[in-house]
Write a protein that holds these residues in place. Structure first.
Motif, PDB file in Angstrom:
ATOM      1  N   UNK A   1      41.569  63.260 -26.063  1.00  0.00           N
ATOM      2  CA  UNK A   1      40.922  62.730 -24.862  1.00  0.00           C
ATOM      3  C   UNK A   1      40.980  61.218 -24.917  1.00  0.00           C
ATOM      4  N   UNK A   2      41.094  60.623 -23.744  1.00  0.00           N
ATOM      5  CA  UNK A   2      41.134  59.161 -23.666  1.00  0.00           C
ATOM      6  C   UNK A   2      40.382  58.706 -22.433  1.00  0.00           C
ATOM      7  N   UNK A   3      39.765  57.552 -22.574  1.00  0.00           N
ATOM      8  CA  UNK A   3      39.100  56.931 -21.442  1.00  0.00           C
ATOM      9  C   UNK A   3      40.071  55.978 -20.761  1.00  0.00           C
TER      10      UNK A   3
ATOM     11  N   UNK B   1      46.392  50.697 -24.221  1.00  0.00           N
ATOM     12  CA  UNK B   1      47.528  51.252 -24.960  1.00  0.00           C
ATOM     13  C   UNK B   1      48.858  51.211 -24.210  1.00  0.00           C
ATOM     14  N   UNK B   2      48.808  51.067 -22.906  1.00  0.00           N
ATOM     15  CA  UNK B   2      50.044  51.057 -22.108  1.00  0.00           C
ATOM     16  C   UNK B   2      50.245  49.644 -21.563  1.00  0.00           C
TER      17      UNK B   2
ATOM     18  N   UNK C   1      37.349  64.432 -16.736  1.00  0.00           N
ATOM     19  CA  UNK C   1      35.995  64.905 -17.012  1.00  0.00           C
ATOM     20  C   UNK C   1      35.024  63.751 -16.802  1.00  0.00           C
ATOM     21  N   UNK C   2      34.140  63.906 -15.819  1.00  0.00           N
ATOM     22  CA  UNK C   2      33.123  62.907 -15.497  1.00  0.00           C
ATOM     23  C   UNK C   2      31.813  63.366 -16.121  1.00  0.00           C
TER      24      UNK C   2
ATOM     25  N   UNK D   1      29.031  54.626 -16.009  1.00  0.00           N
ATOM     26  CA  UNK D   1      29.947  55.767 -15.826  1.00  0.00           C
ATOM     27  C   UNK D   1      30.842  55.986 -17.041  1.00  0.00           C
ATOM     28  N   UNK D   2      31.014  57.239 -17.377  1.00  0.00           N
ATOM     29  CA  UNK D   2      31.897  57.615 -18.484  1.00  0.00           C
ATOM     30  C   UNK D   2      32.801  58.739 -18.012  1.00  0.00           C
TER      31      UNK D   2
END
Length: 131
Positions: A54-56, A63-64, A88-89, A95-96
């Protein structure tokens, strides 16, 4: 269809032709996959998500290199619409939101690894004489 179309002149059983060129044939399926992963940043996103479960959003931006927030958001939405990425909120403040591969996205991993290996083995030396 016009008889001038080359693939119609190839001697082939009409049933086999439909299996390959029909609306539910091989070409249609491969084209659908290629459309879903085409885009300047989609493969970058997919390969990052292959590496991390998983990544935020901020992690992906970091990373890009050179991707803008707008393009990241656009490509993530397209990948989500195509069923390759899930959003996935957590409904928290601040907010995450996390992104992860869906089952279909994970199933695409060995396909893209195979394409990478094909490129390494067959497209790296373009001066090589065909076998």
């Amino acid at each position: 269809m016009s008889e001038a179309i080359t693939h119609l002149k190839v001697p082939m059983d009409p049933e086999i032709r439909l299996d390959c060129l029909g609306p539910d044939g091989s070409v249609a399926h491969v084209s659908r996959v290629l459309r879903s992963i085409s885009g300047r940043w989609k493969l970058h996103i997919l390969f990052r998500l292959f590496a991390e479960p998983t990544m935020r959003n901020a992690q992906l931006l970091k990373d890009i290199p050179n991707i803008s927030q707008k393009m990241l958001t656009q490509h993530l939405r397209e990948l989500e619409n195509d069923g390759l990425v899930a959003r996935r909120d957590f409904d928290e403040q601040p907010p995450r939101v996390e992104y992860e591969l869906t089952r279909s996205g994970r199933a695409l991993t060995p396909v893209l690894i195979s394409v990478r290996e094909f490129s390494r083995l067959h497209l790296g030396d373009r001066d090589r004489i065909a076998d």
